[in-house]
Design a protein around this motif. Sequence first.
Motif, PDB file in Angstrom:
ATOM      1  N   THR A 235     -20.181  -7.884  16.417  1.00 53.73           N
ATOM      2  CA  THR A 235     -20.538  -8.033  17.830  1.00 53.73           C
ATOM      3  C   THR A 235     -19.693  -7.163  18.745  1.00 53.73           C
ATOM      4  OG1 THR A 235     -18.993  -9.876  18.089  1.00 53.73           O
ATOM      5  CG2 THR A 235     -21.247 -10.421  17.400  1.00 53.73           C
TER       6      THR A 235
ATOM      7  N   LYS B 148     -16.798  -7.983  19.691  1.00 57.86           N
ATOM      8  CA  LYS B 148     -15.874  -8.852  20.413  1.00 57.86           C
ATOM      9  C   LYS B 148     -14.570  -8.999  19.633  1.00 57.86           C
ATOM     10  CE  LYS B 148     -19.610 -11.626  22.425  1.00 57.86           C
ATOM     11  NZ  LYS B 148     -20.199 -12.985  22.544  1.00 57.86           N
ATOM     12  N   LYS B 149     -13.507  -9.325  20.352  1.00 55.82           N
ATOM     13  CA  LYS B 149     -12.228  -9.553  19.712  1.00 55.82           C
ATOM     14  C   LYS B 149     -12.250 -10.894  18.975  1.00 55.82           C
ATOM     15  CE  LYS B 149      -9.465  -6.977  23.091  1.00 55.82           C
ATOM     16  NZ  LYS B 149      -8.334  -7.068  24.057  1.00 55.82           N
ATOM     17  N   ARG B 150     -11.364 -11.010  17.998  1.00 54.27           N
ATOM     18  CA  ARG B 150     -11.251 -12.263  17.275  1.00 54.27           C
ATOM     19  C   ARG B 150     -10.686 -13.361  18.173  1.00 54.27           C
ATOM     20  NH1 ARG B 150      -8.771 -10.837  11.265  1.00 54.27           N
ATOM     21  NH2 ARG B 150     -10.523  -9.553  10.535  1.00 54.27           N
TER      22      ARG B 150
ATOM     23  N   GLY C  56     -10.936 -17.195  20.390  1.00 54.87           N
ATOM     24  CA  GLY C  56     -11.776 -17.814  21.404  1.00 54.87           C
ATOM     25  C   GLY C  56     -12.205 -16.816  22.473  1.00 54.87           C
ATOM     26  N   GLN C  57     -13.440 -16.915  22.883  1.00 56.99           N
ATOM     27  CA  GLN C  57     -13.997 -16.012  23.884  1.00 56.99           C
ATOM     28  C   GLN C  57     -13.812 -16.596  25.283  1.00 56.99           C
ATOM     29  OE1 GLN C  57     -15.118 -12.988  22.802  1.00 56.99           O
ATOM     30  NE2 GLN C  57     -14.371 -13.784  20.830  1.00 56.99           N
ATOM     31  N   PRO C  58     -13.912 -15.780  26.302  1.00 54.51           N
ATOM     32  CA  PRO C  58     -13.786 -16.276  27.686  1.00 54.51           C
ATOM     33  C   PRO C  58     -14.774 -17.410  27.960  1.00 54.51           C
ATOM     34  CG  PRO C  58     -13.736 -13.891  27.655  1.00 54.51           C
ATOM     35  CD  PRO C  58     -14.060 -14.305  26.254  1.00 54.51           C
TER      36      PRO C  58
ATOM     37  N   HIS D 181     -14.483 -20.308  26.541  1.00 59.20           N
ATOM     38  CA  HIS D 181     -14.411 -21.242  25.426  1.00 59.20           C
ATOM     39  C   HIS D 181     -13.410 -22.354  25.724  1.00 59.20           C
ATOM     40  CE1 HIS D 181     -13.993 -22.814  21.361  1.00 59.20           C
ATOM     41  NE2 HIS D 181     -12.692 -22.600  21.429  1.00 59.20           N
TER      42      HIS D 181
END
Length: 499
Positions: A82, A84-86, A88-90, A92
């Motif tokens: 994706t 995205k970084k590893r 928790g995402q913003p 979350h």
Amino acid sequence: MAQNCPSIIEQLPPEDWEKTPASVKKMVELMALRIEILEQQAQGLREAQQQLEEKVNQTSKNSSSPPSSDPPGFGRKSQKKTGKKRGGQPGHQGNSRNLYPLEKCTSVIEHHPVRCSCCGESLCGEDTNPYRHQIVDIPPIEPIVIEHRLHQLTCERCGTATRAKLPDDVNPSGYGVRVVATIALLSGLYRNSHRMVQSAVADLFGISMSLGTINKLRQEASNAVADCVAQAKLYIQQHEIVAADETSFNQANIDGGNPQQRQAWLWVAVTPQVTFFEIALTRCTQAAQNLLGENFGGILTSDRYGAYNWVDIERRQLCWAHLKREFIKISERPGVSAELGTRLLQQQEKLFKLWQRVRDGTLSRNDFAELIKEIRHQIITLLQQTADYSIGSKEKTPLAKTVRTCRQLLSVESAMWLFATTPGLEPTNNAAERAIRPAVIWRRTSFGSQTQAGSMFVARMLTVVTTLKSQQRNILEFITTAVANNREGKSAPSLLPSV
């Protein structure tokens, strides 16, 4: 046998065949016989190939084989990157560490800011809701060693030497009840071998002991919980709803020290708050009756294994997870089987979607019972249509296997639906399978037990640990109390849930 001859011979008019010399007829008949034998051999090879293909394609999804037997990577969905970084995402919702209550804190240190971080003005007062930051550590563990000196004195009158005896409240094993409980916990809950336990108590507590001592302390813990485990078995046998399962377990040295491994079986019976384990040398009906009690009058959730058939069909709930695997296996066979399996899986999927609504509270059980009537009718119709196929008694084709499975399912069809009208009854046997999973791991890491007493320890510890976990009770304190009571001749604490 002319009808089995090569096509050119079969096309001969009857009068020409009659005029054919006997030697030629004999040759043709031999050819026909050979063709028939080759066709039978080819059919046998095709059936053998189909059986091998089905065996090779057997996984945990279409059989009772454990997931550990699946090929590497089986069942894993390929995940697309994706970008995205590893982590928790913003947005979350994070999980913070649970803080200990104030009464559990050894000390509380207050920190107040002295000056304003903006203008430097002096600050005073109290924050009614300060930010709490706790440091958790473990103090150095030193064993408590109490030495008893038994003096020997000589009688001045007769010359007899008499040595003092240990007080009745001092155990001759040389180890306290908490050491015994810790040994049992490391062996039972964490499934460590004798040598691993030996290393753990030396590293963690600075206590050195031999492997023989560890085994003796394990047996003391096992004997200490024997009565409460027996009480748990009686509770299981009298419960209204019980889930049961079994798995293989090796046991050696059971015949006068014979080191040869023998096949044993670990049985489990599960209720919401009490779980009981038992190891037997058989997987037959008698073992199941000994587990549940010959007069068992509750409802049993299990797979279709024959050892449970002594329980009335009206009081049985077959596991739908196992039924789903049967449907998948059928769908992976060619021809009629594939179509049947696919349609059965479609009905099973409808059933589980409705059941999910019952579990989340969006569908009442009464409405659920009405809605699944059509699903039940469809499944019975599909099974019956296939069961009506005519097959040979020894036929081993994929269709023959499917027909036999359908006939077997129809004979126990009423046991597939009891959960629809019985509160507290689940459609699957997942509770028993989850309970028995630690035992499977124990078996794989230890290769079973070496003695009957070892098997008893395994079954008792699994019973204690699994039951106390379901009741959220402290396992170490329970075993410690049980050992202490046993040394004082008192009864062990109960494993039964408090009313």
